[in-house]
Design an enzyme around this catalytic site. Structure first.
Site, short mmCIF file in Angstrom:
data_model
loop_
_atom_site.label_atom_id
_atom_site.label_comp_id
_atom_site.label_asym_id
_atom_site.label_seq_id
_atom_site.Cartn_x
_atom_site.Cartn_y
_atom_site.Cartn_z
N ASP A 207 0.85 -1.20 0.00
CA ASP A 207 0.00 0.00 0.00
C ASP A 207 0.89 1.26 0.00
O ASP A 207 1.60 1.50 0.97
CB ASP A 207 -0.92 0.02 1.23
N TYR B 218 3.20 9.93 0.58
CA TYR B 218 4.10 9.33 1.56
C TYR B 218 5.57 9.68 1.26
O TYR B 218 6.44 9.49 2.10
CB TYR B 218 3.92 7.81 1.65
N LYS C 131 -2.06 6.01 -4.58
CA LYS C 131 -3.20 6.92 -4.38
C LYS C 131 -2.96 8.28 -5.01
O LYS C 131 -1.87 8.85 -4.90
CB LYS C 131 -3.46 7.10 -2.88
N HIS D 205 -7.25 9.41 -2.78
CA HIS D 205 -6.78 9.30 -1.39
C HIS D 205 -7.79 9.88 -0.39
O HIS D 205 -8.05 9.30 0.66
CB HIS D 205 -5.43 10.01 -1.25
P1 NDP Z 1 -0.79 0.84 11.81
O1 NDP Z 1 -2.02 0.55 12.56
O2 NDP Z 1 -0.36 -0.06 10.71
O3 NDP Z 1 0.39 1.01 12.88
C1 NDP Z 1 1.70 1.25 12.51
C2 NDP Z 1 2.53 1.39 13.78
O4 NDP Z 1 2.53 0.16 14.51
C3 NDP Z 1 3.97 1.71 13.49
O5 NDP Z 1 4.39 2.61 14.50
C4 NDP Z 1 4.69 0.38 13.64
O6 NDP Z 1 6.01 0.58 14.08
C5 NDP Z 1 3.86 -0.31 14.69
N1 NDP Z 1 3.78 -1.77 14.56
C6 NDP Z 1 3.68 -2.51 13.43
N2 NDP Z 1 3.58 -3.81 13.72
C7 NDP Z 1 3.62 -3.93 15.06
C8 NDP Z 1 3.57 -5.02 15.95
N3 NDP Z 1 3.42 -6.28 15.51
N4 NDP Z 1 3.65 -4.76 17.28
C9 NDP Z 1 3.77 -3.49 17.74
N5 NDP Z 1 3.83 -2.41 16.95
C10 NDP Z 1 3.75 -2.62 15.60
O7 NDP Z 1 -0.92 2.36 11.32
P2 NDP Z 1 -0.70 3.17 9.99
O8 NDP Z 1 -1.22 4.49 10.31
O9 NDP Z 1 0.67 3.08 9.49
O10 NDP Z 1 -1.66 2.46 8.92
C11 NDP Z 1 -1.24 1.40 8.09
C12 NDP Z 1 -1.14 1.82 6.64
O11 NDP Z 1 -2.40 2.23 6.16
C13 NDP Z 1 -0.26 3.06 6.39
O12 NDP Z 1 1.10 2.76 6.48
C14 NDP Z 1 -0.73 3.45 5.02
O13 NDP Z 1 -0.17 2.61 4.04
C15 NDP Z 1 -2.23 3.22 5.15
N6 NDP Z 1 -2.96 4.44 5.57
C16 NDP Z 1 -3.84 5.00 4.68
C17 NDP Z 1 -4.53 6.14 5.00
C18 NDP Z 1 -5.47 6.72 4.02
O14 NDP Z 1 -5.86 7.89 4.19
N7 NDP Z 1 -5.87 6.00 3.00
C19 NDP Z 1 -4.38 6.80 6.31
C20 NDP Z 1 -3.47 6.10 7.20
C21 NDP Z 1 -2.82 4.97 6.83
P3 NDP Z 1 7.32 0.00 13.34
O15 NDP Z 1 7.32 0.47 11.94
O16 NDP Z 1 8.43 0.59 14.14
O17 NDP Z 1 7.27 -1.51 13.46
C1 1BO Z 2 -2.50 12.50 4.89
C2 1BO Z 2 -2.15 11.08 4.57
C3 1BO Z 2 -2.60 10.14 5.61
C4 1BO Z 2 -2.07 8.78 5.36
O1 1BO Z 2 -2.63 8.15 4.25
#
Ligand code: NDP
Ligand code: 1BO
Length: 313
Positions: free
Chosen positions: A32, A37, A65, A98
């Site tokens: 994704d 990003y 996106k 997005h």
């Molecule tokens: P997540 O819920 O995926 O959480 C990510 C966080 O959790 C990071 O800090 C990561 O740290 C940590 N983490 C990952 N795996 C574990 C684990 N097994 N145990 C403990 N901590 C963990 O949040 P996101 O906000 O990143 O959402 C996921 C994805 O969704 C984004 O990366 C993006 O691609 C997408 N997204 C899309 C949006 C949209 O508007 N369409 C908005 C927000 C997100 P570390 O990297 O240090 O492991």
């Molecule tokens: C503003 C972007 C949030 C993560 O998709």
């Protein structure tokens, strides 16, 4: 679309390429990505290292996106082309709008702002942009099109005008924000949901990480699993795709090891929302993003003071 994908938002420069390589080696086939990003070029370089030597391109499912400054119909194809160049690919599998919000793209900045507020483009409608997305499919540069952060009435609006449903809507969903009504709407209309922030993400001002919640740890212990696996199993059991982000090799690997919850464990995780005083939405552009987006996106009480409404048609 493979049900489990790798998220890449906030995956840092110098880390994101390795995260993608590690994910592919761990078995992930769904990535994704997004223009905003700021890391697609590094991801493209990583893809060159593993495709086709370790994985065939056609076995990967790559989502990107369209950013908010490219909603004008004439900007949509160039934006996709720019993403393809960054990634070094001929096509992507899914292209999403997005956010249901158009920004003024004239300055070339991705977050154009004045006085702490994003400059909106209040003329381009969701239907204008959706029609341009539909045209993209004819180019062969994208296999499927979808949306992200859309309410049910916004989807109704673009479908009514074009007859074309989005293949997926990528929305925030986790035990603190189950979005039961929206999930039901998507099932009824045969639209896939992709759940972002499936682990509860981490946003300023909120220190109760779901992976550290005692109830999640308790279920993880019962399953001899990692708390992340419990949260992802809760999401996949609800019938949608999940895209956890990690740059940490061990977490990338453990998140991919899928477990099954019993009915009782599933219900216990579902009870978290009530127990923690939810629902709690982390991604609220009105009030949470800087610069602020002064527009009503989710119709939530926190947005009542928003000056602008989304232009659907
Ligand atoms: P997540 O819920 O995926 O959480 C990510 C966080 O959790 C990071 O800090 C990561 O740290 C940590 N983490 C990952 N795996 C574990 C684990 N097994 N145990 C403990 N901590 C963990 O949040 P996101 O906000 O990143 O959402 C996921 C994805 O969704 C984004 O990366 C993006 O691609 C997408 N997204 C899309 C949006 C949209 O508007 N369409 C908005 C927000 C997100 P570390 O990297 O240090 O492991
Ligand atoms: C503003 C972007 C949030 C993560 O998709």
């Amino acid at each position: 679309m493979p049900q489990l994908g790798l998220g890449t938002w906030r995956s840092q420069p110098g880390e994101v390429g390795l995260a993608v390589e590690n994910a592919i080696r761990a078995g992930y086939r769904h990535l994704d990505l997004a223009k905003i990003y700021g890391n697609q070029k590094e991801i493209g370089e990583a893809l060159k290292r593993v495709v086709p030597s370790e994985v065939k391109r056609e076995d990967l499912f790559i989502t990107s996106k369209l950013w908010n400054t490219f909603h004008k119909p004439e900007d949509v194809l160039p934006a996709l082309q720019d993403t393809l160049v960054e990634l070094g690919l001929d096509y992507i599998d899914m292209y999403l709008i997005h956010w249901p919000v158009a920004f003024d793209g004239t300055s070339g900045e991705l977050r154009p702002s004045k006085d702490g507020k994003v400059l909106l483009d209040l003329h381009t409608s969701l239907v204008d942009t959706w029609k341009a997305m539909i045209e993209l499919k004819k180019t062969g540069k994208v296999k499927s099109i979808g949306v992200s952060n859309y309410r049910a009435d916004l989807i109704d609006g673009i479908v009514k005008a074009t007859g074309v449903y989005p293949a997926t809507n990528q929305i925030e969903a986790h035990p603190l924000l189950p979005q039961d009504d929206l999930v039901k709407y998507h099932k009824e209309h045969n639209i896939l949901i992709t759940a972002y922030a499936p682990l509860g993400s981490s946003m300023p001002g909120w220190d109760r990480l779901l992976v550290k919640e005692p109830l999640v740890l308790e279920v993880a212990k019962e399953c001899s699993a990692d708390p992340g696996q419990v949260l992802l199993a809760w999401g996949t059991r609800r019938g949608y795709a999940v895209i956890p982000k990690s740059s940490t090799k061990s977490r990338i690997e453990s998140n991919f090891q899928q477990i099954t919850l019993t009915d009782e464990q599933f219900d216990r995780i579902s009870s978290l929302c009530k127990e923690l005083g939810g629902p709690k939405r982390f991604f609220t552009p009105y009030g949470n993003f800087t610069p602020e987006w002064d527009i009503n996106i989710f119709n939530e009480p926190s947005e009542q003071a928003a000056t602008h409404q989304i232009k659907i048609v």
